[in-house]
Enzyme design. Structure first.
Site, mmCIF file in Angstrom:
data_model
loop_
_atom_site.group_PDB
_atom_site.id
_atom_site.type_symbol
_atom_site.label_atom_id
_atom_site.label_comp_id
_atom_site.label_asym_id
_atom_site.label_seq_id
_atom_site.Cartn_x
_atom_site.Cartn_y
_atom_site.Cartn_z
ATOM 1 N N LYS A 35 37.760 29.963 41.469
ATOM 2 C CA LYS A 35 36.630 29.485 42.265
ATOM 3 C C LYS A 35 36.974 28.991 43.673
ATOM 4 O O LYS A 35 36.088 28.905 44.526
ATOM 5 C CB LYS A 35 35.936 28.326 41.532
ATOM 6 C CG LYS A 35 35.101 28.760 40.367
ATOM 7 C CD LYS A 35 33.886 29.525 40.833
ATOM 8 C CE LYS A 35 33.190 30.233 39.692
ATOM 9 N NZ LYS A 35 32.336 31.321 40.128
ATOM 10 N N TYR B 273 42.852 36.943 30.612
ATOM 11 C CA TYR B 273 43.070 35.505 30.431
ATOM 12 C C TYR B 273 43.524 35.323 28.986
ATOM 13 O O TYR B 273 42.785 35.669 28.061
ATOM 14 C CB TYR B 273 41.769 34.723 30.622
ATOM 15 C CG TYR B 273 41.331 34.565 32.060
ATOM 16 C CD1 TYR B 273 40.633 35.576 32.722
ATOM 17 C CD2 TYR B 273 41.603 33.396 32.765
ATOM 18 C CE1 TYR B 273 40.225 35.421 34.035
ATOM 19 C CE2 TYR B 273 41.198 33.232 34.080
ATOM 20 C CZ TYR B 273 40.511 34.250 34.710
ATOM 21 O OH TYR B 273 40.107 34.083 36.012
ATOM 22 N N TYR C 16 30.973 32.686 36.356
ATOM 23 C CA TYR C 16 32.190 33.291 36.897
ATOM 24 C C TYR C 16 31.879 34.204 38.094
ATOM 25 O O TYR C 16 32.627 34.246 39.064
ATOM 26 C CB TYR C 16 32.906 34.079 35.792
ATOM 27 C CG TYR C 16 34.331 34.448 36.116
ATOM 28 C CD1 TYR C 16 35.399 33.720 35.597
ATOM 29 C CD2 TYR C 16 34.627 35.536 36.940
ATOM 30 C CE1 TYR C 16 36.714 34.050 35.895
ATOM 31 C CE2 TYR C 16 35.934 35.870 37.243
ATOM 32 C CZ TYR C 16 36.971 35.128 36.714
ATOM 33 O OH TYR C 16 38.269 35.462 37.013
ATOM 34 N N HIS D 298 35.786 45.085 39.443
ATOM 35 C CA HIS D 298 35.911 44.938 37.997
ATOM 36 C C HIS D 298 34.567 44.565 37.382
ATOM 37 O O HIS D 298 33.819 43.768 37.944
ATOM 38 C CB HIS D 298 36.926 43.837 37.665
ATOM 39 C CG HIS D 298 38.351 44.229 37.932
ATOM 40 N ND1 HIS D 298 39.408 43.409 37.670
ATOM 41 C CD2 HIS D 298 38.883 45.371 38.426
ATOM 42 C CE1 HIS D 298 40.544 44.029 37.986
ATOM 43 N NE2 HIS D 298 40.242 45.217 38.465
ATOM 44 N N PRO E 44 43.043 26.825 39.257
ATOM 45 C CA PRO E 44 42.716 28.235 39.534
ATOM 46 C C PRO E 44 42.135 29.014 38.349
ATOM 47 O O PRO E 44 41.737 30.175 38.513
ATOM 48 C CB PRO E 44 44.062 28.842 39.964
ATOM 49 C CG PRO E 44 45.102 27.917 39.447
ATOM 50 C CD PRO E 44 44.483 26.563 39.348
HETATM 51 P P1 RFL Z 1 43.537 26.679 53.081
HETATM 52 O O1 RFL Z 1 43.676 28.121 52.718
HETATM 53 O O2 RFL Z 1 44.476 25.704 52.479
HETATM 54 O O3 RFL Z 1 43.620 26.586 54.669
HETATM 55 C C1 RFL Z 1 43.762 25.355 55.345
HETATM 56 C C2 RFL Z 1 44.481 25.611 56.654
HETATM 57 O O4 RFL Z 1 44.551 24.415 57.418
HETATM 58 C C3 RFL Z 1 45.835 24.338 58.030
HETATM 59 N N1 RFL Z 1 46.095 22.937 58.401
HETATM 60 C C4 RFL Z 1 46.095 22.470 59.673
HETATM 61 N N2 RFL Z 1 45.861 23.069 60.850
HETATM 62 C C5 RFL Z 1 45.936 22.319 61.983
HETATM 63 N N3 RFL Z 1 46.244 20.994 61.991
HETATM 64 C C6 RFL Z 1 46.491 20.343 60.828
HETATM 65 N N4 RFL Z 1 46.781 19.053 60.806
HETATM 66 C C7 RFL Z 1 46.412 21.097 59.594
HETATM 67 N N5 RFL Z 1 46.586 20.785 58.292
HETATM 68 C C8 RFL Z 1 46.396 21.905 57.579
HETATM 69 C C9 RFL Z 1 46.759 24.881 56.946
HETATM 70 O O5 RFL Z 1 48.005 25.318 57.485
HETATM 71 C C10 RFL Z 1 45.930 26.046 56.418
HETATM 72 O O6 RFL Z 1 46.187 27.259 57.112
HETATM 73 O O7 RFL Z 1 42.071 26.135 52.746
HETATM 74 P P2 RFL Z 1 40.627 26.892 52.753
HETATM 75 O O8 RFL Z 1 40.440 27.692 54.020
HETATM 76 O O9 RFL Z 1 39.674 25.858 52.380
HETATM 77 O O10 RFL Z 1 40.729 27.983 51.581
HETATM 78 C C11 RFL Z 1 40.800 27.602 50.230
HETATM 79 C C12 RFL Z 1 41.619 28.622 49.441
HETATM 80 O O11 RFL Z 1 42.851 28.829 50.106
HETATM 81 C C13 RFL Z 1 41.876 28.153 47.996
HETATM 82 O O12 RFL Z 1 40.750 27.477 47.492
HETATM 83 C C14 RFL Z 1 42.186 29.341 47.044
HETATM 84 O O13 RFL Z 1 43.373 29.976 47.411
HETATM 85 C C15 RFL Z 1 42.251 28.864 45.587
HETATM 86 N N6 RFL Z 1 42.647 29.932 44.638
HETATM 87 C C16 RFL Z 1 41.739 30.864 44.184
HETATM 88 N N7 RFL Z 1 40.467 30.863 44.638
HETATM 89 C C17 RFL Z 1 39.590 31.836 44.254
HETATM 90 O O14 RFL Z 1 38.414 31.795 44.651
HETATM 91 N N8 RFL Z 1 39.975 32.879 43.421
HETATM 92 C C18 RFL Z 1 41.244 32.958 42.930
HETATM 93 O O15 RFL Z 1 41.570 33.939 42.254
HETATM 94 C C19 RFL Z 1 42.169 31.911 43.274
HETATM 95 N N9 RFL Z 1 43.447 31.945 42.820
HETATM 96 C C20 RFL Z 1 43.983 29.995 44.210
HETATM 97 C C21 RFL Z 1 44.340 31.019 43.275
HETATM 98 C C22 RFL Z 1 44.950 29.101 44.682
HETATM 99 C C23 RFL Z 1 46.248 29.200 44.224
HETATM 100 N N10 RFL Z 1 47.178 28.284 44.770
HETATM 101 C C24 RFL Z 1 48.446 28.654 45.278
HETATM 102 C C25 RFL Z 1 46.756 26.941 45.143
HETATM 103 C C26 RFL Z 1 45.633 31.110 42.798
HETATM 104 C C27 RFL Z 1 46.587 30.182 43.237
HETATM 105 C C28 RFL Z 1 47.962 30.291 42.653
HETATM 106 C C1 PHB Z 2 44.604 36.117 41.025
HETATM 107 O O1 PHB Z 2 44.395 37.343 41.040
HETATM 108 O O2 PHB Z 2 45.475 35.589 41.746
HETATM 109 C C2 PHB Z 2 43.799 35.238 40.124
HETATM 110 C C3 PHB Z 2 42.848 35.800 39.297
HETATM 111 C C4 PHB Z 2 42.112 34.981 38.460
HETATM 112 C C5 PHB Z 2 42.326 33.614 38.477
HETATM 113 C C6 PHB Z 2 43.259 33.054 39.321
HETATM 114 C C7 PHB Z 2 44.020 33.875 40.149
HETATM 115 O O3 PHB Z 2 41.607 32.804 37.652
#
Ligand code: RFL
Ligand code: PHB
Length: 414
Positions: free
Chosen positions: A302, A207, A390, A76, A298
């Site tokens: 980031k 957004y 961004y 994009h 979110p």
């Molecule tokens: P994770 O993905 O939470 O992975 C951590 C892992 O550790 C495991 N764990 C254990 N394993 C062994 N022993 C234990 N005691 C343990 N305790 C925990 C867990 O099971 C898990 O598998 O962390 P990591 O790797 O730091 O990754 C971070 C990302 O997952 C997170 O920051 C993003 O998903 C945030 N986020 C977004 N980030 C972006 O850059 N762009 C986006 O568009 C974006 N959209 C989002 C998001 C997060 C969302 N939610 C659900 C929080 C949208 C949403 C809705």
């Molecule tokens: C997504 O595609 O899940 C998404 C995109 C932008 C955001 C957060 C989540 O700011």
């Protein structure tokens, strides 16, 4: 009986941070083990991020993880900002001289990483329990866990990487006084997110600030949409049957002449919103990366990108330490990462505050939100500030000759 092992880096968590760290360490000739509490299927299906900075895309490509990302990722040029019933395009590529964003789901990155690590015969254990870290005051911290067959293991390491997310065990294992600052902010709303078999009704992510709350139209593929609605922080998902979700999305996202395409909802859930930063991101030979160290709401997309930047820096630091005997980058790991973390924390807080509307909100607050949004779509300088933040900060350029991502201390100044 406990089985004893030895490795260089013990990694807790097989999210994007832990898996990519183990991949980068292997490229640099450093051994690791990754242990994960959940099953492989669960990790590969957990719906989360989708928006990648161009810096993240470039790094994944450079380290051999770009094949499916390039074939299936949706590139994009920018985003739409919508408010007061008007939709405006902000062209990041043009404003930043070429930087972009890519939609490619976190689930797919995790699948690509697990496949690559498995093909490399990496030590990667799912469904472990009773994970513990110990010996943190020594140069050889220890990782203990019970494997899926019930066998207890003890791994002596040169370093431990806490990549175990916000609710993990590594950060709480830091002895009292080891964390200088824990900064936290919670927000009075959450996001209700859906994954739907409905072709996206937009070419780029929207957004939208609406008087009744924020809405976001994102996507996963040309057939699958990912959409979010602001809801109260303690909202009960059973109050949101599918029809109500689609009606509310259409109402908030609607502009004259535009229709939202609907379809079966494949998954839905509510995510709370939080900002959190733990400082420093290391205690002696244990290093925190990704959500284990910091959480952003979110809105700025980031979280995953910060996790990738953290482990690029951490892999470089650990390779320099364990392969080359140079501790300088490992000692400076936290300081290096926190500059970026705080920039992203500010961006996510600022976008969140600008786009969300709480019932009965002070009209002064509303007028300030609209004034900022108007500024972003009328001032090139304001739009450029958003575009730069961004799309990513310092480039993460992998150097095949040294097999690390060079990380000078303050790269964004250069
Ligand atoms: P994770 O993905 O939470 O992975 C951590 C892992 O550790 C495991 N764990 C254990 N394993 C062994 N022993 C234990 N005691 C343990 N305790 C925990 C867990 O099971 C898990 O598998 O962390 P990591 O790797 O730091 O990754 C971070 C990302 O997952 C997170 O920051 C993003 O998903 C945030 N986020 C977004 N980030 C972006 O850059 N762009 C986006 O568009 C974006 N959209 C989002 C998001 C997060 C969302 N939610 C659900 C929080 C949208 C949403 C809705
Ligand atoms: C997504 O595609 O899940 C998404 C995109 C932008 C955001 C957060 C989540 O700011």
């Amino acid at each position: 009986m406990t089985v004893k092992h030895r490795t260089q880096v013990g990694i807790v968590g097989a999210g994007p941070a832990g898996l990519l760290l183990s991949h980068l360490l292997a490229l640099g000739g450093v051994d690791s083990i990754v242990i994960e509490a959940r099953s492989r299927a669960y990790c590969e299906a957990r719906q989360r991020a989708g928006m990648l900075e161009s810096t993240t895309v470039q790094l994944l490509r450079a380290v051999g993880l770009g094949r499916r990302l390039d074939a299936e990722g949706l590139e994009h040029d920018g985003i739409y900002l919508q408010f007061g019933g008007e939709r405006h395009h902000v062209n990041f590529r043009e404003l930043t001289g070429g930087r972009w964003v890519t939609i490619y789901a976190q689930t797919e990155i995790v699948k690509d990483l697990i496949r690559a690590r498995t093909a490399d015969r990496a030590a990667l254990e799912f469904e472990v329990s009773e994970t513990e870290v110990a010996g943190l005051d020594s140069d050889h911290p220890v990782l203990r866990y019970t494997d899926s067959a019930g066998q207890r293991h003890e791994v002596t390491c040169d370093a431990i990487a806490g990549c175990d997310g916000f609710h993990g065990i590594c950060r709480p294992a830091i002895p009292r006084g080891g964390l200088r600052l824990v900064a936290e902010r919670s927000y009075p709303y959450g996001w209700l997110g859906i994954l739907a078999k409905a072709p996206p009704s937009t070419d780029e992510v929207i957004y939208c600030r609406h008087e009744d709350g924020f809405a976001l139209h994102s996507m996963r593929t040309p057939e699958v949409g990912r959409l979010y609605l602001q809801v109260p922080a303690d909202e009960d998902i059973t109050r949101w049957p599918d029809d109500r979700i689609w009606d509310e999305l259409q109402r908030r996202l609607g502009v004259p002449g535009w229709e939202l395409q609907t379809g079966p909802i494949l998954e839905k859930g509510i995510t709370p919103m939080r900002s959190f930063v733990a400082t420093p991101m290391q205690y002696r030979r244990m290093y925190l990366a990704g959500d284990a160290a910091h959480i952003v709401p979110p809105t700025g997309a980031k979280g995953l990108n910060l996790a990738v930047a953290d482990v690029a820096a951490l892999a470089t630091a650990l390779i320099r330490l364990l392969r080359d005997g140079n501790p300088a980058l490992a000692d400076a790991y936290s300081e290096h990462c926190l500059e970026r973390v705080w920039r992203a924390t500010h961006l996510a807080w600022w976008m969140t505050a600008m786009m969300h509307v709480v019932p009965g909100q002070d009209p002064f607050e509303s007028a300030l939100q609209l004034a900022q949004l108007r500024n972003l779509v009328t001032s090139r300088a304001a739009a450029t500030m958003l575009a730069e933040n961004y799309t990513g900060y310092a480039p993460l350029r992998y150097d095949p000759a040294t097999r690390v991502v060079p990380t000078p201390l303050w790269p964004w100044v250069a």
